[in-house]
Every structure is written in structure tokens, then in C-alpha cells.
Design a protein around this motif. Structure first.
Motif, short mmCIF file in Angstrom:
data_model
loop_
_atom_site.label_atom_id
_atom_site.label_comp_id
_atom_site.label_asym_id
_atom_site.label_seq_id
_atom_site.Cartn_x
_atom_site.Cartn_y
_atom_site.Cartn_z
N ALA A 93 -45.23 88.09 -90.89
CA ALA A 93 -43.87 87.63 -90.60
C ALA A 93 -43.67 86.21 -91.08
O ALA A 93 -42.58 85.83 -91.49
N ALA A 94 -44.74 85.41 -91.06
CA ALA A 94 -44.64 84.02 -91.48
C ALA A 94 -44.95 83.86 -92.96
O ALA A 94 -44.91 82.75 -93.49
N GLY A 95 -45.26 84.94 -93.63
CA GLY A 95 -45.56 84.85 -95.06
C GLY A 95 -46.96 84.36 -95.35
O GLY A 95 -47.28 83.98 -96.46
N GLY A 96 -47.84 84.36 -94.34
CA GLY A 96 -49.21 83.91 -94.55
C GLY A 96 -50.18 84.83 -93.84
O GLY A 96 -49.90 86.02 -93.69
N GLN A 97 -51.32 84.29 -93.43
CA GLN A 97 -52.30 85.12 -92.73
C GLN A 97 -52.66 84.50 -91.39
O GLN A 97 -52.95 83.32 -91.30
N ILE A 98 -52.62 85.32 -90.35
CA ILE A 98 -53.06 84.91 -89.02
C ILE A 98 -53.95 86.03 -88.51
O ILE A 98 -53.53 87.19 -88.50
N ILE A 128 -41.08 94.06 -88.94
CA ILE A 128 -40.95 92.67 -89.38
C ILE A 128 -39.65 92.48 -90.18
O ILE A 128 -38.94 91.50 -90.02
N GLN A 187 -54.91 85.30 -82.59
CA GLN A 187 -53.74 85.63 -81.78
C GLN A 187 -54.12 85.95 -80.34
O GLN A 187 -53.38 85.66 -79.42
N SER A 247 -53.04 89.88 -88.04
CA SER A 247 -51.92 90.22 -87.16
C SER A 247 -50.61 90.27 -87.96
O SER A 247 -50.45 89.59 -88.97
N ALA A 248 -49.69 91.09 -87.45
CA ALA A 248 -48.37 91.16 -88.08
C ALA A 248 -47.68 89.81 -88.02
O ALA A 248 -46.81 89.51 -88.85
N ALA A 249 -48.06 88.96 -87.05
CA ALA A 249 -47.45 87.64 -86.94
C ALA A 249 -47.60 86.85 -88.22
O ALA A 249 -46.70 86.12 -88.63
N GLY A 250 -48.76 87.00 -88.87
CA GLY A 250 -49.00 86.28 -90.11
C GLY A 250 -48.09 86.76 -91.23
O GLY A 250 -47.50 85.96 -91.95
#
Lengths: 349, 531
Positions: free
Chosen positions: A113-118, A66, A123, A108-111
Motif C-alpha cells: 500500500a505504501a509502495g515499498g516493503q514492510i 489495496i 508489523q 505485509s500488504a501494508a508495504g
């Protein structure tokens, strides 16, 4: 997938075991099913360890992926702590596994990366649904066409119809997915302008809203699968046609049509079920290339994306999910075979 | 380090006009080259003449980044799709146009004190965030400090800012004190997205930009709606913006040709060459993005400057461009930053000279042959092809190159391979000033020091150039840095690659530029449908 392969090889054993043991209970099928499910749970547990270790030994982690070029020092340590990557391996495994059992796949790592939680589930759920739609849309025609062509070829074995079927199904099957797909795009979009070359699903929509998006991916999968499947069904049907019962039926003067339907087809069903199961299993793992080619947002592509940035929680959870489906198909197929073959069902001669 | 005590040549820093003139002539040259290349390179002349029309849904296909797709502007620099999404939602204080000129953004004007140690930004009045809150000075102050946090990809923009000293002045001014003078701070801050005071979470981002965030599904698409209160009225022209994430090059181009998208970013070289057919235009601009091989100058045999020079001489740059980039590039001269202010165009072009390379290698004690390990990776189009071709070119001078291929995600990851490879390849783009690049690439300990450059001279020249109080003084220092890199640096910069995108002829307003694909950062607000 070693565990799954073992599972495929298993259908012989229950019958053998049942023969050597006195029968207990009145539902051998149920007992068999329960035993298979128990074995599947063990297999999946072993697999979870393997998948987890495989993800862990890969160099690098999601935090450094990330952060990219910024992956060093305080920033890296902070994100690793936040993602729990600094915990002992055993702890990470246990947290993941208990979460999985409770239906919580983690974040997910996606969260991050966005500074939040996903959540991993948010996903992958949409992509799983897309893949399921594509797999089903391909499964039905593959099975129908393979059965028709396989049985047809067996009934006319050695004649020109047989050869024609062999050639027309094996040529596309010999091509890799991306070559066949490109040829189909060239024909149906490049020349005929009939079908979209890319399966872009508009935001908020489902692939079912625009079925034309599914046609080329499905045709590609049909082209790749039908050849080998039809051949295996043809072989099973030929075996059945040469069986003693068919010979006896013919000698008894029963009409050929009735012989084929009543005796040969019935006996060819069991091996065909295994072929159908193999098709279903191929469709679980084999969608990746087709999804990539047509830009179809499915689980195969999602898994590759997750692997490439070491999003281990997602990789592990998706792998386990696919493995569970794979093993499940095996069990169902074996149960169907048991039901179809009285000898296996009753466990005796 | 074997940097000599060279006194910098007293070169006059180029004026802004000379710089723009050069960029223009580079464009002309490339235009001529394009004619030779093949058919199908129309630039969208039609679209610049037509009048912008309001309405419509603009669909853009961009190379996807899977789970790394996010609207966190701190990571925008790494992937084009994140950058495009960030420019849709967020604004910057100052806008960098595709021709590299500056335009007012959230700041209507900017001035500095005499030695350029303190910059004052006048903030645009009446701007509101997408959630209706008014845009204020505290948002700007928060954003500048947020950029500086460890791990933030924008930290380099504010590394010279005295963070504690940033203050509001009056109702609508922000004063930004710097640690050392910086004449080009406005150019630097062009990449700094302004976020709302207190914002940390970008799962549902709120910006002041031309489009308001609607949804993002990683690996699929993101949706944005026109911001009706955008300060740059009547922009944006389209009602809705959809960015599709498309990993496959073929799928991206096919989606354009079949009308499933209106704009396609990063057209592959082969499709750019064969043409896209009627109704579509290639958007082509000479690019500032550059390809290089790099050598760690502290590792043998690269610690011998003659080996580095020999490898530069045995590189046939034009052949690399013709083969690996399908001709879509221009020969580079072992320096980064062509087109940027203070870039030294006066240095002679390094030529392909195998005989000279051989004699340098002999002098360095490698007359009987030299074996090198080159680590390549599929990090940008043509990179691995260039490695294979370089292997052949080196063989002609008796140098054996063993090429190994590494995983792209490990290649730029300092926790894995990055900065640990003695001989590898790189691809740089998106730097607005020489100082951003050189401070990142040539200072000891810098996060991008690929060549392991560690020279007190270079460091002091870069520092003096970055903090010079006049353009002339800065020019002299940059000339010294570039003269040294040109003669003994660890980079073999072999090409500047063209930015290649494509659009339907129904789309206007997208002006290709040298810095970024798709004419970003301004193109999304400017794009419109021709009636």
C-alpha cells in the motif's frame, strides 16, 4: 481449532497405551513429551493447509483491497503479479510454509500500500509483545484469585461464604466483555476519574511505562474469567475432599489443616492445572474484544485488520503462531499433570 | 436507456458570489436546526479569537484503517486517516480552504490561456524538501505523471492533462496543457499531492509539507515533527503531531474526554447529541458528503423510469435523517454536489408522496406489489440503519424490500461486489467540482458508474460542461445534466451529512468545513494550543 480440541482430549490416552505395552527406556515422561511434540507438528501442518485454504477461498484479495475502487485492469494485474497472487495455489502455499519454517513470514500488504516493503514480522512483533504483556498481566491475577476463591468455596461448600463467592464471581462472568468493560469505564473513569478509559500507548513507549493503562483491560478479563475458573477449581477441590485418602487421613486423626494441604490440595492440583491452561488459551484468543474496546494495540485487533483487507500472509502467519502457542500450552499442561499424578507418570497401577 | 431528448433549460450559471452566499445561508439554516437538536453543540468561538501560540504536541484520534494506513498519497482519498497523514507531509500546488476558496500552495499563482487549454503555474521559490533538497519544476512534472499511472487514486485529477506536453518554462514555471478546455482545473488539482522527483516508495516519505514524517505503526499511531523551514511561516504552530488510529468510536471519544488526545475526528451521532461535557467543543459543519440508494438503470425493474421515480417518492428523507443520522444532516434532492459551483439549487425538492408512488408503480405494472433486493453494508455511520428504515417506508407503498448485508471491504471493490449490485447504497464525499463527480459516476465505463448510466446526451453534456470556455456555458450544460438526473436518474440522494469532529477547548485554529472532516486539508498547519 478442531485440531487443538483433539489435543485437549488427549491426556488420557498415553496412560492407557502405556498400560498395555511393556515399558521401554527410563524416561517415560520424556518419551511422552517427544511423542506429543511430534503429534503437535503434524497437527500444525494440517492446520496450515486448512488456514491457507480458508484464506484462499475468501472472495477478493489483498491487491484489490489495496487498490479499492481502482482495482481493475492493468493496475490490478500488476499489483497481483508484484504480490505473487497470480501464482498457482500450491506454489503460494509452499513458499509461505518454507518461509515460515525459516522464520521468514513474508511481506505485509501494508508495504505494498505504501509502495515499498514492510515485513509481516515488523508489523506483528510489537503487537504480539503488547498482547503478551496484557495476557500475562491478566493471567497472574486470574489464576491467583480463581485458586483462592475456588479452594475457599470448596472448603465452605454450601455455607454462605460459598454462595457469596458464587454470586460475586458469576455475575461479572455472565456479562459480555464489552458490557463489563463499559461498566468498569463508567465506574473508574466516569465516576471516580481514577483510571484512563482508553489504553493509548504513546509512540516509542511500552504498556509497562504506564501500568495504569493496563488496569481496566485486566480487570475486565479478570471479571470474565474468574467466575468459571473458580467454579471448576471448586469442583476439583470438592472431589478431592471426598476422596478415599482424605477420609482415611481424617479417620487417622490427622489435623484438618494438614489433611487439606497435604492430601486434598495435592489431589486437586491436577484438574486445576487444566483450568489454568484453559485460562491461558482463552487469553490467546479472547483479547480481541478487550483490545478493541480500550483501543489497545494488540495482536487480536491486528488479525482482524489483516483479515478485513485479505492480507493473507499475515493472517496465516499470525494464525499459525497463535495455534502453536495454543498447542504448546496443552502439551505443557499435560506434562505438568503427568508429573503431579504419579499413576500417570509411571504408567502403571 | 430511456433518456428523453430534453433541451437543457437556459439557466444562467451561478456566479461565485451567489454560490458562496448560498453556502453561507445553508450554514445558518443548519445552525438553527442544531439548536433544536439537543444541548452541547457549541462551536469553538473561543478558539478563533485567541492568538496562535507556538509549541506543544498535538494528538489527534482518527478512525483507523489497519494495514491500509499508509503515506502513499495516491490512496489518500479513501480514508480520512490517510488523508490527514498526507496533508501533514505533502503540499499541493493550490490549497482548497474549508470555505472552498483557493489559496496559493506550492504554486504562488496560476493563469490559463483564453480557452483554458493550457495552465501555467508559478512555483514558489525557496521551498525545500524535508531532506534538504530544493523543490523544483521537475518535481511537479514528475508528480503529475505519477498521478496518471494506472491504479493511482489521483488519476482522475489528471485524466484531462496532456501528460507528454507538460513542460518547464523558465526556472520556476510549469506549463500544463489539457486535452480539452477546463476552467476549473485549479479546483481539480487541489487534491494532487506533490511528491519528490522519482519517488515511488512511501514507507519513509519525504514531502514539503508542514510536518516531517517520523514514524508510522499501522493500527497504532503515526508521528510527525514540525518542519521548521515550512514556507508558510510561522506555521505550523505545534512542535509535534501524533495521529492515533482508533477503530472504536467509544474509545476515540473517551480518549478525548480523558485528555489522552486533543482532537477527535468523526464523533458518532449519539455522542454528538448527548454532548461532550465542559472543556470540549463539537466542530460541526454542514457536509458535502452524501448518502444515497442507487438503482442500476439497465436492470429490471429499475429500467422503468416510473419505478425509479416511485422509489424516490416513497423515501421519507427527513425520517431517514432523524433516525439513521440522529438528525445530523440535511435533506438532499437526488443530486450530488450541494455547495459546489454549478450545483442546481433551483430544482424543487422531491417530497415524500406515497400515493403518487403507488400510482406510478400501478402504471408500471406493479400494482399488485413489487419485491426488491437491497444490498447494504456498514460503509458509513447510519447506512445499515437507513436500509432497515427504508424497508419499512417502502412497505407502506406495497413494495417488499429484502435487505441483505455485505462485507464492507467487498462493497466498494469492483473485483467483488462494486458495480455488480442492482440496488444498493453509497456514500460519496470529497469531490471539489461537479465534473470530477459526474465524469466518475455517469460516463459509460467509468470506475464509479453505480447506476450503469449510459446516455449519449448525458455524456455530451458532461463533456461540454467540463470543457466549456465560459462559466455561463458550463452552467447551461450542468443544468441539463442535473435536470435529467433529478427527474429520471438512478440515485436516491437522501441526505448530506454533517461533518462532526470534536476538540479540546485548548486547541484553536481548526475550522470545520463542508468538504472534509477536521477542517482538512488546511487544519493541521493551522492548529495551535491556546496558552
Amino acid at each position: 481449532m478442531t485440531a487443538a480440541i483433539q489435543a485437549t482430549a488427549e491426556p488420557e490416552t498415553p496412560a492407557a497405551q502405556d498400560q498395555s505395552r511393556p515399558r521401554r527406556g527410563r524416561h517415560p515422561l520424556l518419551r511422552y513429551a517427544l511423542r506429543r511434540v511430534a503429534a503437535a507438528v503434524v497437527i500444525l501442518l494440517v492446520l496450515s493447509v486448512l488456514v491457507f485454504l480458508a484464506c484462499s477461498v475468501l472472495p477478493g484479495n489483498a491487491a484489490s483491497a489495496i487498490l479499492g475502487k481502482q482495482a481493475s485492469g492493468v493496475a490490478l494485474a500488476h499489483l497481483e503479479r508484484e504480490m505473487g497472487l497470480n501464482r498457482p495455489i500450491a506454489y503460494q502455499y509452499w513458499t509461505w510454509l518454507t518461509g515460515l519454517v525459516h522464520g521468514n513470514l513474508g511481506n505485509s500488504a501494508a508495504g505494498y500500500a505504501a509502495g515499498g516493503q514492510i515485513s509481516v514480522w515488523s508489523q506483528i512483533s510489537g503487537k504480539l509483545a503488547n498482547s503478551a504483556i496484557l495476557a500475562t498481566a491478566a493471567f497472574v491475577p486470574i489464576v491467583a484469585v480463581s485458586l483462592m476463591l475456588g479452594v475457599g468455596a470448596a472448603l465452605r461448600a454450601g455455607r454462605w461464604v460459598d454462595h457469596l463467592i458464587s454470586v460475586t464471581t458469576l455475575v461479572p462472568a455472565a456479562l459480555p466483555e464489552f458490557v463489563l468493560g463499559a461498566l468498569l469505564v463508567g465506574l473508574f473513569f466516569g465516576s471516580l476519574h481514577l483510571l484512563p478509559p482508553v489504553s493509548l500507548i504513546p509512540p516509542g513507549g511500552s504498556p509497562l511505562d504506564t501500568p495504569s493503562l493496563l488496569v481496566l483491560p485486566v480487570l475486565t478479563l479478570v471479571g470474565v474469567c474468574v467466575g468459571p475458573a473458580a467454579r471448576m477449581i471448586r469442583a476439583g477441590m470438592l472431589d478431592a475432599l471426598e476422596a478415599d485418602c482424605v477420609a482415611v487421613a481424617r479417620l487417622n486423626g490427622i489435623a484438618e489443616r494438614r489433611v487439606v494441604i497435604r492430601y486434598a490440595l495435592r489431589n486437586a492440583l491436577a484438574p486445576s492445572v487444566q483450568v489454568v491452561a484453559m485460562i491461558a488459551q482463552y487469553l490467546i484468543g479472547g483479547l480481541l474484544i478487550v483490545e478493541y474496546m480500550f483501543g489497545y494495540p494488540g495482536i487480536g485487533q491486528q488479525l482482524v485488520n489483516a483479515i478485513s483487507i485479505h492480507d493473507n500472509l499475515e493472517v496465516q502467519s499470525v494464525s499459525m503462531l497463535l495455534a502453536a502457542i495454543y498447542v504448546g500450552i496443552n502439551i505443557v499442561a499435560d506434562l505438568v499433570v503427568m508429573t503431579l499424578v504419579p499413576k500417570l507418570r509411571t504408567g502403571g497401577a | 436507456m430511456n433518456s428523453t431528448d430534453r433541451t437543457p433549460a437556459p439557466l444562467q450559471g451561478p456566479s461565485r458570489r451567489a454560490f458562496l452566499h448560498r453556502t453561507a445561508s445553508a450554514g445558518l439554516l443548519l445552525g438553527a436546526g442544531a439548536g433544536l437538536a439537543a444541548c452541547g453543540h457549541q462551536t469553538s468561538a473561543l478558539s478563533t479569537l485567541a492568538k496562535p501560540r507556538r509549541g506543544g504536541r498535538l494528538r489527534i484520534g482518527i478512525t483507523g484503517a489497519g494495514n491500509q494506513e499508509s503515506l502513499n498519497p495516491s490512496s489518500a482519498a479513501y480514508t480520512l486517516i490517510n488523508l490527514a497523514m498526507a496533508t501533514a507531509v505533502f503540499d499541493t500546488l493550490i490549497i482548497l480552504n474549508p470555505d472552498l476558496s483557493l489559496a496559493p500552495g506550492l504554486a504562488t499563482s496560476w493563469t490559463s490561456n483564453r480557452p483554458a487549454t493550457e495552465w501555467t503555474f508559478d512555483l514558489r521559490p525557496g521551498v525545500t524538501w524535508h531532506d534538504g533538497k530544493p523543490f523544483t519544476a521537475s518535481d511537479v512534472i514528475y508528480s503529475l505523471r505519477w498521478m496518471a499511472a494506472p491504479g493511482n487514486g489521483l488519476a482522475g485529477l489528471v485524466s484531462n492533462v496532456d501528460l507528454a506536453g507538460i513542460r518547464q518554462s523558465g526556472t520556476s514555471k510549469v506549463v500544463v496543457p489539457l486535452k480539452t478546455p477546463d476552467l476549473l482545473f485549479p479546483q481539480t488539482i487541489c487534491d494532487g499531492y506533490i511528491i519528490q522527483d522519482g519517488e515511488k516508495n512511501f514507507v519513509h516519505p519525504v514531502g514539503t509539507g508542514p510536518f516531517a514524517f517520523q514514524s508510522l505503526i499501522q493500527g497504532e499511531h503515526s508521528v510527525f515533527l514540525r518542519n521548521p523551514h515550512y514556507w508558510d511561516h510561522p506555521k505550523p504552530y505545534v512542535d509535534e503531531l501524533i495521529i492515533y488510529s482508533l477503530a472504536s468510536d467509544t474509545a476515540r471519544v473517551d480518549a478525548l474526554i480523558s485528555g489522552q488526545i486533543d482532537v477527535c475526528s468523526q464523533v458518532p451521532f449519539t455522542q454528538a447529541r448527548t454532548g461532550l461535557g465542559n472543556g470540549f467543543s463539537l466542530l460541526r459543519s454542514p457536509g458535502q458528503s452524501a448518502y444515497a440508494f442507487y438503482m442500476a438503470v439497465d436492470k429490471p425493474p429499475f429500467d422503468d423510469v416510473r419505478v425509479r421515480q416511485a422509489l424516490r417518492l416513497l423515501t421519507d428523507r427527513q425520517q431517514l435523517i432523524d433516525v439513521a443520522l440522529d438528525g445530523f444532516g440535511t435533506v438532499a434532492n437526488d443530486l450530488y454536489g450541494r455547495g459546489l459551483e454549478f450545483y442546481d439549487n433551483g430544482l424543487p425538492q422531491h417530497q415524500h408522496d406515497v400515493a403518487e408512488a403507488r400510482s406510478l408503480l400501478r402504471a408500471a405494472g406493479h400494482g399488485s406489489g413489487l419485491t426488491l433486493d437491497l444490498q447494504t453494508s456498514d460503509i458509513a455511520p447510519g447506512v445499515t440503519a437507513a436500509a432497515a428504515l427504508f424497508q419499512q417506508q417502502a412497505a407502506a407503498a406495497g413494495v417488499t424490500v429484502n435487505v441483505t448485508q455485505a462485507n464492507p471491504s467487498a462493497y466498494f471493490n469492483p473485483a467483488e461486489l462494486y458495480l455488480k449490485m442492482p440496488f444498493a447504497q453509497t456514500f460519496w464525499s470529497g469531490y471539489n467540482t461537479l465534473q470530477l463527480f459526474y465524469q466518475y459516476a455517469l460516463m459509460p465505463g467509468a470506475a464509479g458508474n453505480e447506476t450503469h448510466w449510459d446516455s449519449n446526451d448525458t455524456t455530451s453534456w458532461i463533456q461540454a460542461a467540463s470543457s466549456a470556455s465560459s462559466a455561463a456555458a458550463a452552467g447551461r450544460q450542468w443544468a441539463a445534466v442535473q435536470q435529467q438526473q433529478w427527474s429520471e436518474g438512478g440515485y436516491i440522494w437522501w441526505a448530506n451529512v454533517d461533518n462532526l469532529d470534536a476538540a479540546s477547548d485548548q486547541v484553536g485554529g481548526i475550522r470545520p468545513g463542508p468538504l472534509l472532516n477536521l477542517g482538512l486539508p488546511t487544519s493541521l498547519a493551522n492548529a495551535y494550543f491556546i496558552a
